[in-house]
Design an enzyme around this catalytic site. Structure first.
Site, mmCIF file in Angstrom:
data_model
loop_
_atom_site.group_PDB
_atom_site.id
_atom_site.type_symbol
_atom_site.label_atom_id
_atom_site.label_comp_id
_atom_site.label_asym_id
_atom_site.label_seq_id
_atom_site.Cartn_x
_atom_site.Cartn_y
_atom_site.Cartn_z
ATOM 1 N N GLY A 19 26.991 9.028 23.734
ATOM 2 C CA GLY A 19 27.766 8.286 22.742
ATOM 3 C C GLY A 19 28.211 6.946 23.297
ATOM 4 O O GLY A 19 28.215 6.721 24.511
ATOM 5 N N CYS A 20 28.581 6.047 22.380
ATOM 6 C CA CYS A 20 28.892 4.668 22.783
ATOM 7 C C CYS A 20 30.239 4.580 23.495
ATOM 8 O O CYS A 20 30.347 3.981 24.565
ATOM 9 C CB CYS A 20 28.848 3.753 21.572
ATOM 10 S SG CYS A 20 29.834 4.315 20.171
ATOM 11 N N TYR A 21 31.276 5.175 22.890
ATOM 12 C CA TYR A 21 32.571 5.202 23.584
ATOM 13 C C TYR A 21 32.439 5.943 24.912
ATOM 14 O O TYR A 21 33.087 5.610 25.900
ATOM 15 C CB TYR A 21 33.615 5.936 22.744
ATOM 16 C CG TYR A 21 34.180 5.171 21.591
ATOM 17 C CD1 TYR A 21 34.791 3.936 21.778
ATOM 18 C CD2 TYR A 21 34.164 5.702 20.300
ATOM 19 C CE1 TYR A 21 35.352 3.243 20.709
ATOM 20 C CE2 TYR A 21 34.722 5.018 19.224
ATOM 21 C CZ TYR A 21 35.316 3.791 19.434
ATOM 22 O OH TYR A 21 35.882 3.119 18.380
ATOM 23 N N THR A 22 31.618 6.987 24.878
ATOM 24 C CA THR A 22 31.457 7.817 26.060
ATOM 25 C C THR A 22 30.899 7.034 27.226
ATOM 26 O O THR A 22 31.436 7.081 28.336
ATOM 27 C CB THR A 22 30.488 8.976 25.730
ATOM 28 O OG1 THR A 22 30.646 9.337 24.376
ATOM 29 C CG2 THR A 22 30.748 10.150 26.609
ATOM 30 N N THR A 51 30.890 3.834 27.748
ATOM 31 C CA THR A 51 31.866 2.838 28.213
ATOM 32 C C THR A 51 32.897 3.491 29.118
ATOM 33 O O THR A 51 33.209 2.999 30.208
ATOM 34 C CB THR A 51 32.595 2.196 27.008
ATOM 35 O OG1 THR A 51 31.708 2.053 25.921
ATOM 36 C CG2 THR A 51 33.225 0.880 27.394
#
Lengths: 336, 336, 336, 336
Positions: A148-151, A153
Site C-alpha cells: 500500500g501507498c501509506y504503508t 511511506t
C-alpha cells in the site's frame, strides 16, 4: 521480451503502469482488461492516445495465459483474491496491487476488510513486495503482494531506525497526508473536486486499513512488536504522500546520527534518497523515489518521508518488483 | 417576517441559499427538503453546524404550504416542473432555480433538454429573474425563473452594448470558463478531484443548454435577433465564471465609449460593477457582484465579465429576486 | 555523445530540460550556469537530488566552449541576445529558448519588447524551431530560436487549416488559457499561490508579446497575411495550455473535413495527435504532445489545441530541435 | 459609531478586516494606511471595488488620532512595536495583529524573533486577545495582542483537556497544516503558485515562532508547564488550518468524556463548535468558527481542530476583540 497483461485497466494505477511499461525495453503490453468498459485505451485514458493500440477486454485466465507471461492485478480487494488463484493455476506470474495478499493472517484480514479471505493458503508464503527490505526474496516468485501507498511511506521511513534500535517500537505516531488520487477513480462525494479542493481533513482516524499492514511488516522486519497510531489526511492535490512521524528515541540521538543510520541502511538502494532538506511531495511527483529526512525536536525523533502514491506507492514499485521477479535490472523503466 | 422553504437541500445552491438567508433579517427558514436524505442539515452541510436546527424532510406541497410563504426550488430540471405547479396551486410563491421555466418555447425546451415540457401553459408568462434587466416585472410575481450561471454572465456583459446598438447581434462568440461547483454535487467522473484538478478542457462545445437561454433573453431585451457561439470550459477552481466575449462593432468604438455605455446602462444597479481593470473571479468570489470591463482589440469588441456561479449565478440572484418579489430592499442579505 | 550546457539553470524550463536530457542516451550535461546562485543543482531543484552532480556556475563563453558542444539558453530576453553572439563566435551551437531570435524584424522586436535589438544581423537568418513546420531547415543549424508556448499551440492548431485555405487568415480569435508555470519562477504578486489559486483572469489583453510571433510564423508558413486577436488567461494549475480558436471558413466545411486536413497535414509527425475528442491539458501534461481537434459551430470553425507549456511549449521542443540539429532521431528522450 | 483605522492595508489580514468591518453596523472605516502604496483601496483589493471609497495613505499617529478611535495594526513584527507606543500615547486603542505584544518575556521574544524588544514595559500587562479564554480581561483595554493563527487553533483544541487535567502537559505533539495565505502577500519563492500547488511539505520544523506563544498561553491558562512539539505544514489551498494533536491521557478516557469536557468548557462561546464528526477546513472557510473534535486511538488522545487562518486565526478574532473592547455584542459582524 516479456509479455504483460494488466487486469483492471480503468483506474489510475493501471494508467501509471502502462505509462511506465511503455518505457520498458523488454516489455510488450498485450492486454488490458476491464469487466465494465470495452473502449479503446486511448479513449478511456486520453493521455495514452496513439501510444498503445489496445481495447479494454474481458479475458479469462486461459485467454490471459495465451497472451501474457506476467499479469499486473489492479483490481479492488476481494475481486483480486477471486481471480489471482486462477491466474497462478494457469502458470502466470502475478504482481498483485490489491490488499488481498499483503497481510499474513486471515483473521486480521477479515477484521480490517470485512470479508473472509478465500485464499488463505497463500497468505503466509506470499512475498511482500517492498524491494528495499525484501529484494532478496522477490526474484523468481510467482506472486508478489505489492504494498500500500501509506504503508511504503511509513515503512521506508521507520525501518532503518527500528533496525538500528534507535526508536521505541511502541507508540509511534504516523501523521500522513495524501493527494486525492489515492482514493481511486470511482466517483464518490468526498473526492469530488468541489468537496476536496480548498479543503483539508482527516479520515479513517484510528481505523485505516494500512495500519495492520504497517505494523506487520515493521514487526517482521525489525524483529520486535511494532505499534503505530496512524492518521491519514486528504490534501487537495492529485498525487503525493507526506508522512510526518513521531517516535521516542531509545537513547539520546541527534539529527546527524539519525541521517547516518538511514543513509547506511539504504546504501545501494536506487530509489530512496536520504536528504538534509525537508522533503516535498513535488520533488518526487511522477518518480519512483522516496525522499526521507529526520530531525530531533525536544527529544522526540521526527522522521519525514515523501513519495508519489501512484508511482513508488503503487505502479512504480510494481514494476520494480516485476524487474526483480523477471531478472531485469531493478531500475529499468523507472528512472525518468 | 417571511417563512421560507428550500426544495432539494443537498446541493451547493441550497447550501448557499441557506447561508445567505440566515443573514436576512426578515426571513425564517422553516423547512429544507430532500427525497434521498434525512440527516440534520448540520451533518449534510457541516458548515451549517449550529446555525440551522432542521432535518432534511420529504414534504408534500400541502405540508410546505403550512410551513412556508415562499419556496426556493433547487431541484434538477424535469423534477422541478413536476412539483412547481402543485406549489403554485396551493398558493406558494416559487423562486425556481432549475431550467424548467426559463425558456418561453416548449419546442426549444424539448430540443435542448430532451424532455417534453409538462407545464407549457406557464412558459410564456413566467418572468425571467434577471433583476438588472427585468426588475420592474418581478415584484409580486408568484413564479420566477432564476437564470443560469453562464447565462447571467453572458447577458449582463452583452445587454448594454446590444441595447446601445454598438455591436452586431449575430456571430457573437462567448468563450466562458467556470469553476467545478457549477457541475453540482452528484459524483461524476469528470468532476472528480483527480480528473478536474491540474486540468483545463472545454465541454458541450456547440451544444450547451445555456445557449438558447442566452439568445432568447438577449433577443427579447434588445429587440433584435441575437445569435451566439457559446463554448464553456471547466477551470480547476471551486467557483467563479469568467466570460471572454468577442463581438463585431457596428461602428468605430473605443474602450472609453464602451465602458460609458455599460456604466450608464447599469447606473443605480447595486450588483454590477463596471471597471477599468481586467476583472478576476476571485474579486467576486462569495459575493453577488458581476464585474464587467471592455476592450477594443484590432477592431473587435472584447467584453469580459465575472461572477460567482453559486451566488450571482444562482443563489444570490435568487434572493435578489425574492427581495423584489416580497418587497424587501433589493440588497438585503446580499452585501457581505 | 554530445556535451550539453544549460544557461540560466534556476528556472522551470531549465529544470525540465535537465529532466529530459537525463533520459537522452547520447547527451552528457556538463554545466548548468547561473549568475545569481551557486548551490548544488539538487538543492536548487530538489527533484534532481541524486540525479545530476553539478553545482550552478557562472561561466564565460570560453569556459562553456571547453565544456560543451551545444548550449541551451534559458535566459530572459535581452539577456539572451547579449550572450548568444559570443557563444556562436566561440563555435558553440545554441538552442535559444528566449524570445530574442524569434522575430525577423528588429523594429517589431523593439515595439513589443521595449528594447532595441543588438544582434539584428541574425534576425532574418535564424531558423524558427517549430519542427512540425520547419523540420527540413533545422538540421545542422548553429542557432535555433525556440518558439513561445502560446505561439506553438496557436500555430500548430492553425497552420493546417490556413495551408489548406479552409479558413480566412484575418480576424482569427485565439482565446488561450495557460497554467501558472508559464509566468516563470521569479516571485511576483500575481503568481503567488494565494492570488492565482481559486482565480481565473485574462491578462495582456490585446498586447501580449506572442501576438506578432504567431502572426509572423503563420504568415510565412501559409503565404498569406495572417491577423489574430489573441487573449491569454491564467488558469490555477501548474502547467498546460488550452487554446480555443475561432475562425471563419472560406467555404462550407464540416468537422470531418477539418480533421482530415489536420491529420493529413501532420501525417508522420510524432508529436501532434489529432483527435475526435475534446482535448484536455491533463492528457498532455509532462509530455511533448500537442493534441488538436476541430468543430464547426454555427458556421464558425472552432479549433482546440493543448500542450504542456514547459515541454512541447518550451523544453521538449528544444530537445526536439537539438535532436534535429545534431542528427539524433527526432523522438529521442521525448517519449515517456 | 466607532471610527476605525487600519494600519498596513495591503495584506490579506487587512483585506479580511475591511470585509468584516463593512458589515459592522457601528463601525466607520476612516483610514487605511500603507507606507509603500498610495492607490485606491478598490484597485489594491479589487474585491472592495465600490465598497470603500478610500485611498491608501501614509498617516502619522497624530493624523490617525484625528480620524479614528481604534486602530487595527496589520504591520509585520518589529514594525508594529515601533508605532504602537505612539498610537497609545495619542490615546488610540489598538488591536495589534502582529506578534510583538503576544509574548510576556522580552528574552523569549528576542530569542525567537531575532530582535531586541523596544517596548518591554508593556509585555507583561498586554492582554492576549483570545476571547474564549480571556473574555473577562479584554473589555476596556487600550491594547490587545491578537493571537497567531496556529496558536489559536492549538490553544482552543488543548485548553479544555489541560484545564480538566485529562492530558499530560508535556510531550504534546501538534501536527498542523495551513493554507498558503498564512504566509502573507509578499512575493516569495516558496509561496509561488507553481511551487506550492500540487505540493505538500513541512517547514520550520522544531523552530516555528508560534511554539513559545502556544506554550506560554497554555501554561498560563492551565496553571501547569506545557511543552509542545509543533510541526507546521503548507497545504495547497488558500486558507484554513487543520491541527492534528496527539496527547497522553492522565487516566483512561474515551471519546465521549473528551467531547463532554470540551463542550462544557466552551458552553456559551459562540465561535467554538464541538462536533462528533471529523472537522474540515472547508466547513469553517470564511467564518469565525473553530470546529473541534476528539478521538482516542490506541490509548492516545487525538484532538482535531480547524479554523480559517485569516478569520478566526486573524481578522475575525480581531473584530471579536474589538467588539469586547468597545462594548459591542461579541458576535457583531462575525456571523455570516
Amino acid at each position: 521480451m516479456t509479455r504483460v497483461a494488466i487486469l483492471g485497466g480503468t483506474g489510475y494505477t493501471a494508467l501509471e503502469l502502462i505509462r511506465i511499461l511503455l518505457r520498458h525495453p523488454d516489455v510488450q503490453i498485450t492486454a488490458v482488461t476491464s469487466r465494465s468498459e470495452t473502449g479503446h485505451i486511448g479513449v478511456v485514458h486520453p493521455s495514452l492516445l496513439g501510444r498503445l493500440d489496445l481495447k479494454l477486454e474481458n479475458l479469462s485466465p486461459a485467454q490471459l495465459r495465451d497472451r501474457a507471461d506476467v499479469v499486473f492485478g489492479c483490481l479492488p480487494h476481494v475481486a483480486s483474491m477471486e481471480v489471482v488463484p486462477q491466474l497462478l493455476d494457469v502458470g502466470l506470474k502475478v504482481i498483485d496491487l490489491s490488499a488481498d495478499y499483503r497481510l499474513n493472517d486471515a483473521a486480521v484480514y477479515e477484521q480490517w476488510y470485512g470479508h473472509a479471505h478465500t485464499d488463505t493458503g497463500r497468505l503466509q508464503s506470499t512475498v511482500y513486495g517492498l524491494p528495499e527490505l525484501f529484494a532478496d526474496r522477490i526474484p523468481g516468485q510467482q506472486l508478489i503482494a505489492n504494498p500500500g501507498c501509506y504503508t511504503s511511506t511509513s515503512i521506508l521511513a521507520l525501518a532503518p531506525l527500528l533496525a538500528g534500535r534507535l526508536i521505541e517500537p511502541i507508540g509511534i505516531i504516523i501523521d500522513a497526508k495524501s493527494g486525492v488520487s489515492g482514493a481511486g477513480r470511482t466517483p464518490k462525494l468526498n473526492t469530488l473536486f468541489a468537496e476536496a479542493n480548498e479543503n483539508f481533513t482527516a479520515y479513517s482516524v484510528g481505523n485505516h486499513r494500512h495500519t495492520p499492514e504497517i505494523e506487520q511488516v515493521l514487526t517482521t522486519a525489525s524483529g520486535q512488536k511494532v505499534e503505530v497510531i496512524f492518521t491519514p489526511h486528504l490534501v487537495p492535490m492529485d498525487r503525493g504522500i507526506f508522512a510526518t512521524i513521531y517516535a521516542t528515541p531509545t537513547k539520546v540521538v541527534d539529527q546527524k546520527s539519525l541521517l547516518e543510520q538511514i543513509r547506511s541502511f539504504y546504501a545501494g538502494k536506487p530509489f530512496v534518497r536520504v536528504t538534509d532538506q525537508i522533503p516535498t511531495t513535488k520533488a518526487v511527483s511522477g518518480t519512483n523515489y522516496c525522499d526521507i529526512t529526520a530531525r530531533v525536536v525536544r527529544g522526540k525523533v521526527v522522521v519525514m518521508a515523501v513519495l508519489d502514491n501512484l508511482i513508488k506507492g503503487a505502479s512504480g514499485v510494481a514494476v520494480q518488483n516485476f524487474n526483480l521477479v523477471c531478472g531485469y535490472p531493478e531500475e529499468t523503466a523507472l528512472i525518468c
